[in-house]
Design a protein around this motif. Structure first.
Motif, short mmCIF file in Angstrom:
data_model
loop_
_atom_site.label_atom_id
_atom_site.label_comp_id
_atom_site.label_asym_id
_atom_site.label_seq_id
_atom_site.Cartn_x
_atom_site.Cartn_y
_atom_site.Cartn_z
N ALA A 67 -6.74 7.08 -8.84
CA ALA A 67 -7.01 7.74 -10.11
C ALA A 67 -8.48 7.66 -10.51
CB ALA A 67 -6.15 7.12 -11.20
N ALA A 68 -9.13 6.56 -10.17
CA ALA A 68 -10.51 6.39 -10.58
C ALA A 68 -11.43 7.33 -9.80
CB ALA A 68 -10.95 4.96 -10.36
N GLY A 69 -10.89 8.06 -8.91
CA GLY A 69 -11.73 8.97 -8.11
C GLY A 69 -12.41 8.16 -7.04
N GLY A 70 -12.46 8.65 -5.81
CA GLY A 70 -13.01 7.76 -4.82
C GLY A 70 -13.75 8.49 -3.71
N GLN A 71 -14.89 9.00 -3.99
CA GLN A 71 -15.67 9.52 -2.88
C GLN A 71 -16.77 8.52 -2.57
OE1 GLN A 71 -16.55 9.98 -5.82
NE2 GLN A 71 -18.47 11.04 -6.10
N GLY A 72 -17.41 8.70 -1.49
CA GLY A 72 -18.57 7.85 -1.26
C GLY A 72 -18.26 6.85 -0.24
N ARG B 26 -8.29 6.83 5.97
CA ARG B 26 -8.71 7.18 4.61
C ARG B 26 -7.54 7.84 3.88
NH1 ARG B 26 -12.97 7.20 1.76
NH2 ARG B 26 -14.21 6.40 3.46
N LYS B 27 -7.29 7.34 2.69
CA LYS B 27 -6.13 7.83 1.96
C LYS B 27 -6.58 8.67 0.77
CE LYS B 27 -3.82 3.90 1.71
NZ LYS B 27 -2.88 2.89 1.37
N ARG C 249 -18.05 3.63 -12.38
CA ARG C 249 -16.95 4.56 -12.65
C ARG C 249 -15.66 3.82 -12.92
NH1 ARG C 249 -16.19 9.60 -9.01
NH2 ARG C 249 -14.54 9.71 -10.56
N ILE C 250 -15.50 2.72 -12.19
CA ILE C 250 -14.29 1.92 -12.42
C ILE C 250 -14.31 1.34 -13.82
CG2 ILE C 250 -13.10 -0.18 -11.74
CD1 ILE C 250 -13.94 0.46 -8.88
N GLU D 34 -13.52 4.03 -16.25
CA GLU D 34 -12.12 4.40 -16.17
C GLU D 34 -11.23 3.30 -16.76
OE1 GLU D 34 -9.33 7.31 -14.95
OE2 GLU D 34 -11.51 7.32 -15.12
N ARG E 83 -10.75 1.92 8.40
CA ARG E 83 -11.21 0.54 8.49
C ARG E 83 -10.05 -0.37 8.92
NH1 ARG E 83 -10.44 1.05 2.88
NH2 ARG E 83 -9.03 -0.53 2.06
N GLY F 86 0.83 -1.20 0.00
CA GLY F 86 0.00 0.00 0.00
C GLY F 86 0.87 1.25 0.00
N LEU G 257 -8.57 -1.34 -5.18
CA LEU G 257 -8.53 0.10 -4.92
C LEU G 257 -8.89 0.39 -3.47
CD1 LEU G 257 -10.32 1.40 -8.12
CD2 LEU G 257 -7.88 1.29 -7.64
N ASP G 258 -8.29 1.42 -2.95
CA ASP G 258 -8.67 1.86 -1.61
C ASP G 258 -9.91 2.73 -1.73
OD1 ASP G 258 -6.50 0.64 -0.37
OD2 ASP G 258 -5.21 2.26 -1.08
N GLY G 259 -10.68 2.75 -0.71
CA GLY G 259 -11.85 3.63 -0.70
C GLY G 259 -12.98 3.05 -1.52
N LYS G 260 -14.11 3.67 -1.43
CA LYS G 260 -15.28 3.16 -2.14
C LYS G 260 -15.46 3.94 -3.43
CE LYS G 260 -17.59 2.11 2.17
NZ LYS G 260 -18.40 2.82 3.14
N VAL G 261 -15.49 3.23 -4.51
CA VAL G 261 -15.72 3.85 -5.80
C VAL G 261 -16.82 3.06 -6.49
CG1 VAL G 261 -14.62 4.62 -7.93
CG2 VAL G 261 -13.24 4.27 -5.90
N LEU H 78 -4.33 2.42 -12.87
CA LEU H 78 -5.36 3.22 -12.20
C LEU H 78 -4.78 3.98 -11.01
CD1 LEU H 78 -8.45 0.89 -12.23
CD2 LEU H 78 -8.37 3.21 -13.07
N GLN H 79 -3.71 3.46 -10.46
CA GLN H 79 -3.10 4.13 -9.32
C GLN H 79 -2.16 5.24 -9.77
OE1 GLN H 79 -3.72 2.84 -6.21
NE2 GLN H 79 -4.51 0.82 -6.63
#
Lengths: 526, 364
Positions: B359-364, B354-355, A118-119, A122, B2, A80, A110-114, A158-159
């Motif tokens: 690139a794919a954008g990550g809100q939510g 939270r980081k 959108r993925i 992309e 998390r 990471g 991917l980290d976070g919720k996307v 993507l990163q």
């Protein structure tokens, strides 16, 4: 280092060292990767390439030395953190969930919720931009190895990394797929990204890499501009001696028919598998038949049917030494003198967490019952003879290991493959079927394995090699056939075959003419 | 934020060995907290729960009585789980083994000689194996989930036993109490030292079974098959081993041993067929199997440990005045910590803040 640039390297290592017990897997490695450079990392299996890369990607902690990113020392504690720094990695063994779609697999990394849409979007955009055609809604299980690799590449793109590490990326690709990959790499380079390219294919390295660092036994043995070198001078740096040329010469006149496949068909067992259709194949004693083809065209299905892991209903469609064998299981076929080497080393040909002697028993307990088992119906495994045979095989195939009898999974890919091939050769099989004998294996080990296959044929056995590596096919085959969508082309003598013709057959032009200009050109380019 | 589990590159060999002991220690700490909350002095409570039962001869005999079925069942389950077959229904196999073996003294009360007991034991094994064969058959034939099938068959077996003990097999001279006739002595598994306590030969059967199965796993081709098919079904197929055969082998073996434990309990500890014959041995043995690291020899030590929680529960009820369900709580705690420790050997916990969005954008 004639073209040393003045700008600071993107990534630099100074005296990077990793020690496992008494083994110095990496010993004082100095490496500098300039921005916008494709940098090759060459070395035999066990040379320390994987260890080095794992330290760069935060999987392993260095024992000593430092890593500098843009001139500043950094500590990369986990993958990471590596990604956050700007390092992306495409592994040799993919980490994908077969039951999920491409987009879902990407989302998992991917980290976070996307949102998955959108993925997909992309991923689609990136895959078009970089010439990596990919359908985000396709299930991974449906995809060929080449396509799976694209997922990994897109996933790391993507990163938005500045350095991408590719581990043996072309070992599973067709010439055409490899060309596509090279275009992608050129594009990445043009954008100013750097690539660390691990390979054992010297021609490729010469073709696409700006600089090369060569490792042997954990130390840097050369840093050069690969274009100034010849394949044999590179190979010398890697292996420390001349690589033996395979001598296919001396394959005598083929003898009696040992394997005869007639109109063999097998339905696809899962929605993701390929059906075999009307396969015809005759293999004689003293022959090496190579079956070329793009990944995912029925190679593993053909292997399963030949090995007896999957049986067919028509016993007569497969005859071994003139005995109907279509309905016999793998053990019965082994008892008839056949041996098999599947493609996947980990978890198919070998149990990774079991040691080598256990893995020897795995495929030989029936054929070598008298030597390896005692106690009658109790079936006690006699550890003495098994250990002796393990030792014999390791010596014969030059398997390098740190312990007497280590777990199979702790060996490097090439060394494990040498052991697995050696395990079967050790019993002098009459028929040997092997799927992708040298994928992901370094030059030294590959040449040893290929020579062993040719020698086996010379001694009067029939050898079937399923391979995607055309160099290998031409090196060892006496006849070549091509598999495409579960159909096999008629085998032709290797001497009359050209790469162009194989390229056409791979593309489904069964008469070998066709108008596949693109395919033909790509095949030419090699 | 998390929590993530991240695979460790090289699991520590030292902690792999220590894991069961760490789990034990954590269980004791959690137990102490629990007793404190219940308003008891935690040290006294732990003493009466875990130590006191070991201070008297008769209660050590009791310990072996409880340990015998746990070890027998857990040895079979170890093989089963190692081969990647998930038999959760040992409790049912235990009960059916008990029923089938009991038919000899109940239906043939006159048949009393040296053959009576061996016949009962063999029938007990057959009964357990047969009950275990059901999920194996359904799994291999129809691809059903063996966890669910074996678990549901526990309830079937329990209700069947209840019906038998209150109905057709009830002692006609038993004043309408549920339960069969008391077994004649030829049908009872004898006590080892009758003058001192109640320990019967079941514990000997358990230890013999553990050693035989350990030998099988360690040295024979059959044991090799168990390990290969459990670790890697595909490699097992390559070796020519049959997954179907292995599923049957695992279920018949674990079912047979559970059945043997059942008849040993009925003929040794109880002496008649009752409407309930098990305080959940079949389920507790799952904990025993895992605490023993799925090794038959480990199961011996773990079996005694878990047997202690049964005794401790009774002791706690008597001396502390808390419910004997405390024993169950300790069993649960132990399983929780064992599995937790095993997981943490292979994985490390990381808190992920939270980081920056990728690139794919990550809100939510």
């Amino acid at each position: 280092m004639q073209n040393q640039r003045t700008e600071t390297p993107l990534l630099e290592t100074r005296g990077l060292t990793k020690i496992f017990g008494s083994l110095r897997a990496c010993d004082g490695i100095d490496l500098a990767i300039a921005p916008g450079e494709i940098h090759a990392l060459l070395g035999e299996n066990g040379a320390g390439k994987s260890t080095l890369v794992k330290m760069l990607f935060g999987v392993l902690d260095p024992s000593a030395g430092e890593i500098l990113w843009k001139g500043k020392p950094v500590r990369i504690g986990s993958p990471g953190e590596a990604r956050a720094t700007g390092v992306g990695m495409v592994f040799q063994h993919f980490s994908l969930f077969e039951a999920l779609t491409v987009a879902e697999n990407i989302a998992l990394a991917l980290d976070g919720k996307v949102a998955i849409d959108r993925i997909s979007e992309e991923a689609r955009r990136l895959s078009l931009e970089y010439g990596l055609p990919l359908d985000p809604s396709a299930h991974v299980a449906d995809l060929s190895v080449g396509e799976r690799q694209r997922i990994e590449i897109v996933r790391s793109l993507l990163q938005n990394p500045e350095l991408i590490i590719l581990d043996e990326p072309t070992s599973v690709l067709t010439p055409q797929e490899a060309d596509k990959l090279f275009e992608t790499l050129a594009k990445l380079k043009a954008e100013g990204r750097s690539v660390l390219y691990i390979s054992h294919r010297l021609e490729e390295v010469q073709r696409i890499c700006d600089r090369a660092t060569v490792l042997r036994h954990g130390k840097v043995t050369g840093a050069c501009d690969p274009r100034q070198e010849t394949p044999s001078s590179l190979a010398r740096m890697m292996v420390g001696g001349e690589v033996a040329e395979i001598s296919g010469a001396g394959l005598g006149e083929p003898g009696e028919v040992l394997v005869e496949v007639r109109k063999l068909s097998a339905p696809a067992r899962t929605p993701f598998a390929v059906a075999l259709r009307d396969v015809d194949l005759t293999v004689r004693a003293g022959e090496v038949i190579a079956i070329a083809g793009v990944a995912g065209n029925g190679q593993s299905e053909l292997f399963d049917v030949l090995s007896g892991e999957v049986t067919v209903s028509d016993a007569d469609s497969l005859r071994i030494a003139d005995v109907p064998a279509g309905r016999l299981g793998i053990t019965a076929r082994r008892l008839m003198g056949c041996s098999f080497v599947p493609e996947e080393r980990h978890g198919h040909a070998a149990v990774p967490n079991m040691n080598l002697s256990g893995n020897l028993v795995l495929s030989r307990y029936a054929s070598d019952r008298e030597a390896f088992l005692t106690g009658g119906w109790l079936g006690l495994i006699s550890s003495g003879p098994v250990a002796a045979a393990t030792k014999r095989i390791s010596a014969a195939m030059d398997v390098r290991k740190s312990l007497e009898d280590p777990p199979a999974g702790s060996l490097s890919g090439g060394n494990l493959q040498k052991f697995i091939v050696g395990r079967e050769l050790d019993r002098q099989p009459r028929v040997l079927v092997v799927n992708q004998p040298t994928w992901g294996v370094d030059a030294g080990a590959a040449s040893r394995i290929r020579q062993a296959l040719v020698d086996l044929a010379k001694s009067g056995s029939a050898v079937i090699v399923i391979s995607q590596d055309l160099d290998e096919v031409f090196e060892i085959a006496s006849s070549i056939s091509v598999i495409n969508e579960g159909q096999l082309s008629k085998p032709e003598p290797a001497s009359g075959m050209t790469r162009e013709r194989i390229g056409l057959l791979m593309g489904g032009f069964h008469d070998g003419t066709g108008h596949g200009t693109e395919t033909a050109e790509a095949a030419h380019a090699n | 934020m998390r929590i993530e589990l991240q695979k460790r590159p090289t699991p520590s060999a030292l902690y792999a060995v220590l894991s069961p002991f760490i789990a034990l220690g954590l269980t004791l700490i959690a137990g102490a907290i629990m007793f404190t909350i219940l308003g008891k002095n935690p040290l006294d409570a732990l003493y009466s729960f875990f130590i006191e039962p070991l201070t008297e001869v008769w209660s050590i005999h009791e310990l072996t009585v409880k340990a015998a079925p746990l070890i027998l069942i857990a040895v079979g389950l170890s093989v089963c789980y190692r081969s990647n077959n998930w038999n959760i229904g040992a409790e049912g196999q235990f009960i059916v083994g008990g029923i089938l073996g009991s038919l000899v003294p109940i239906l043939l009360p006159g048949f009393q000689n040296w053959l009576t007991l061996p016949l009962m034991l063999v029938l007990g094994m057959a009964g357990g194996a047969a009950w275990g064969a059901i999920p194996a058959f359904l799994k291999t034939r129809f691809n059903t989930n063996e966890i669910l099938v074996s678990l549901m068959l526990v309830y079937t077996a329990q209700l069947f036993l209840d019906w038998l003990a209150r109905g057709v097999l009830r002692d006609p001279n038993g004043n309408n109490f549920p339960g069969s006739i008391r077994f004649p002595s030829a049908a009872q598994l004898p006590e080892i030292m009758p003058s001192q306590g109640s320990a019967h030969y079941g514990i000997l059967l358990a230890i013999i079974a553990a050693v035989i199965i350990w030998f099988m796993l360690r040295f024979t081709l059959n044991g090799f098959q168990v390990r290969v098919l459990g670790a890697n079904p595909r490699a097992g197929r390559f070796a020519g081993f049959s997954q179907t055969r292995m599923t049957f082998f695992a279920f018949l073996l674990s079912g047979g041993l559970a059945g043997l434990a059942g008849i040993a309990e009925v003929s040794g500890a109880i002496g008649q067929l009752r409407e309930t014959i098990s305080p959940g041995y079949g389920f507790t043995a799952i904990i025993v199997a895992f605490l023993g690291r799925l090794s038959p020899l480990g199961a011996i030590a773990a079996g005694f440990m878990l047997a202690l929680t049964y005794l401790g529960g009774e002791a706690a009820q008597m001396t502390l005045g808390v419910s004997d369900k405390v024993g169950r709580v300790f069993q649960g705690l132990l399983l929780f910590f064992v599995l937790g420790c095993d997981t943490l050997i292979n994985y490390q916990v990381r808190l992920v803040l939270r980081k920056a969005a990728p690139a794919a954008g990550g809100q939510g």
